[in-house]
Scaffold this motif. Sequence first.
Motif, short mmCIF file in Angstrom:
data_model
loop_
_atom_site.label_atom_id
_atom_site.label_comp_id
_atom_site.label_asym_id
_atom_site.label_seq_id
_atom_site.Cartn_x
_atom_site.Cartn_y
_atom_site.Cartn_z
N MET A 181 56.97 63.64 6.01
CA MET A 181 55.92 62.62 5.93
C MET A 181 54.74 62.97 6.83
SD MET A 181 56.92 60.66 3.62
CE MET A 181 55.53 59.55 3.78
N VAL A 182 55.03 63.52 8.02
CA VAL A 182 53.95 63.92 8.92
C VAL A 182 53.10 65.01 8.28
CG1 VAL A 182 53.46 65.09 11.11
CG2 VAL A 182 55.12 63.23 11.04
N VAL A 183 53.76 65.99 7.67
CA VAL A 183 53.02 67.06 6.99
C VAL A 183 52.17 66.50 5.85
CG1 VAL A 183 53.28 69.11 5.54
CG2 VAL A 183 54.66 68.88 7.60
N ALA A 184 52.74 65.56 5.09
CA ALA A 184 52.00 64.95 3.99
C ALA A 184 50.76 64.22 4.49
CB ALA A 184 52.91 63.99 3.23
N LEU A 185 50.89 63.49 5.58
CA LEU A 185 49.74 62.75 6.13
C LEU A 185 48.68 63.69 6.67
CD1 LEU A 185 51.59 59.82 7.94
CD2 LEU A 185 50.27 59.71 5.82
N ILE A 186 49.12 64.80 7.32
CA ILE A 186 48.15 65.78 7.84
C ILE A 186 47.38 66.43 6.70
CG2 ILE A 186 47.95 67.99 9.03
CD1 ILE A 186 50.24 67.12 10.84
N VAL A 187 48.11 66.81 5.64
CA VAL A 187 47.45 67.43 4.48
C VAL A 187 46.46 66.45 3.86
CG1 VAL A 187 47.82 68.28 2.13
CG2 VAL A 187 49.33 69.03 3.98
N THR A 188 46.85 65.20 3.72
CA THR A 188 45.96 64.18 3.16
C THR A 188 44.72 64.01 4.02
OG1 THR A 188 47.87 63.01 2.23
CG2 THR A 188 45.80 61.79 2.41
N ALA A 189 44.90 63.98 5.35
CA ALA A 189 43.76 63.82 6.25
C ALA A 189 42.80 65.00 6.14
CB ALA A 189 44.26 63.68 7.69
N ILE A 190 43.35 66.22 6.04
CA ILE A 190 42.50 67.42 5.90
C ILE A 190 41.70 67.36 4.61
CG2 ILE A 190 42.57 69.92 5.53
CD1 ILE A 190 44.95 70.01 7.46
N LEU A 191 42.35 66.93 3.53
CA LEU A 191 41.64 66.82 2.25
C LEU A 191 40.52 65.78 2.33
CD1 LEU A 191 44.63 66.97 -0.28
CD2 LEU A 191 42.92 68.74 0.14
N LEU A 192 40.80 64.65 2.97
CA LEU A 192 39.80 63.59 3.06
C LEU A 192 38.62 63.99 3.95
CD1 LEU A 192 42.06 60.43 3.42
CD2 LEU A 192 40.62 61.01 1.47
N ILE A 193 38.89 64.73 5.02
CA ILE A 193 37.83 65.07 5.97
C ILE A 193 37.01 66.29 5.53
CG2 ILE A 193 37.39 65.82 8.34
CD1 ILE A 193 39.88 64.22 9.18
N PHE A 194 37.66 67.28 4.93
CA PHE A 194 36.97 68.54 4.65
C PHE A 194 36.73 68.83 3.17
CE2 PHE A 194 39.21 69.18 8.70
CZ PHE A 194 38.12 69.46 9.52
N TRP A 228 37.89 59.59 12.49
CA TRP A 228 39.13 60.35 12.57
C TRP A 228 39.70 60.34 13.99
CZ3 TRP A 228 39.39 64.32 16.05
CH2 TRP A 228 38.18 64.84 16.50
N TRP A 229 38.80 60.38 15.00
CA TRP A 229 39.26 60.40 16.38
C TRP A 229 39.98 59.09 16.74
CZ3 TRP A 229 37.06 56.46 19.19
CH2 TRP A 229 35.89 55.90 18.66
N ALA A 230 39.49 57.97 16.18
CA ALA A 230 40.13 56.69 16.45
C ALA A 230 41.48 56.58 15.75
CB ALA A 230 39.22 55.54 16.01
N VAL A 231 41.56 57.13 14.52
CA VAL A 231 42.81 57.08 13.76
C VAL A 231 43.89 57.89 14.46
CG1 VAL A 231 43.93 57.72 11.60
CG2 VAL A 231 41.66 56.67 11.56
N PHE A 232 43.55 59.15 14.78
CA PHE A 232 44.55 60.00 15.43
C PHE A 232 44.85 59.54 16.85
CE2 PHE A 232 43.03 63.08 12.17
CZ PHE A 232 44.25 63.32 11.58
N GLY A 233 43.81 59.05 17.55
CA GLY A 233 44.04 58.51 18.89
C GLY A 233 44.94 57.29 18.87
#
Length: 408
Positions: A181-194, A228-233
């Motif tokens: 699930m962590v990998v899935a969320l990281i991949v989703t975040a990368i897609l949304l940001i970049f 993104w900084w607030a979400v990850f923070g």
Amino acid sequence: MAEKAIKEQLFAWQGLDKHGTKVKGESLGTNIATIKAELRRQGINPKKVGKKSTLFSGGQKKGKKIIGKDIAIFSRMLATMMSAGVPLVQAFDLVGRGHDNPRMAEMILAIKADIEGGSPLAASLEKYPYHFDELYCNLVNAGEQAGILEDLLHKIAAYKEKTEAIKAKVKSALTYPISIMVVALIVTAILLIFVVPQFEELFKGFGADLPAFTQMVVGFSRFMQDWWWAVFGGIGLALYGFLEAKKRSIKFQRVLDRSVLKLPIIGMILNKSAIARFSRTLATMFAAGVPLVEAMESVAGACGNYVYYEATMKIRDEVSTGTQLQAAMKNANLFPAMVVQMVAIGEEAGSLDEMLGKVADFYEEEVDNAVDSMSSLMEPVIMVVLGTLVGGLVIAMYLPIFKLGAVV
């Protein structure tokens, strides 16, 4: 017991024993003054005392962290050498100098120095409570007192191997879905940001309204780019707060342990794991000749769950007043009828340790099967989740292109 563990800290120390020999070790205490006072009562003149994280940092940072598996392997090697007729001090020397982890080797050789100075093995091990718990030291002490140290070391080694195996299974059961699930969320975040912003630039030239689904994804993308900084923070702070609360608050730990036991699949695995640990620990201590009431506190700490800890302490109180073990376990409302019946048979036949060992074998196998089944069930679920997240983003980005193609 749990409140005491929270208040105490681990201190490392160096000093001189009664013979003037340099010794060192680790002790639990509330402050440096109490550690020094305890060392003086043991006939040791303390020279350096400090929190383990700050004292002896040069040597302690080298090598891998000492884990339960290291202690299990050490126990087996020591038992095997003693069975082969190797004297205790020489066995420690051989194991210590041949170990590939400098931290473990340093600790083993320090214990060897204590033994050479005349300290009993159990007393030497008690200086390292993070690696040799109360149960381990009690069993070693019982072996030394009864003159059957070699036999008990074999029992300890078997016990540590079994408990470490079941810990690894439970850890696997908890880690596998979380990591996916962590990998899935990281991949989703990368897609949304970049990735999504690149499509957004392309869509600006279409001159038409975007589909609602695409607009929603673009909105999420803009939010992640700005915050993104607030979400990850926030996730990091929440995780840190969770771990601190779990470590420092007994009430939080109690609520958490009760909650995880009620989770589907995971709760069933944790319940079976706790029963296996309870049975394995009690069987080992009873076989070593430790009285039942005295053994129960160590058994409670080995269960790995606060719910079972409290239940075991209540069982101890009932047994100390004359109640049979099987009746006290039945009153706890945590143990399956099969377990209670096996204990009852063991009490009547005078083979309680043997019956508890069979219960432990059964539930350890149940945990193995449950973890394997869960892994098989999780694979399609994980595929669906990943497919929904990543596939949904891809569809959202290509919907305007499909719409444009239909218009053309």
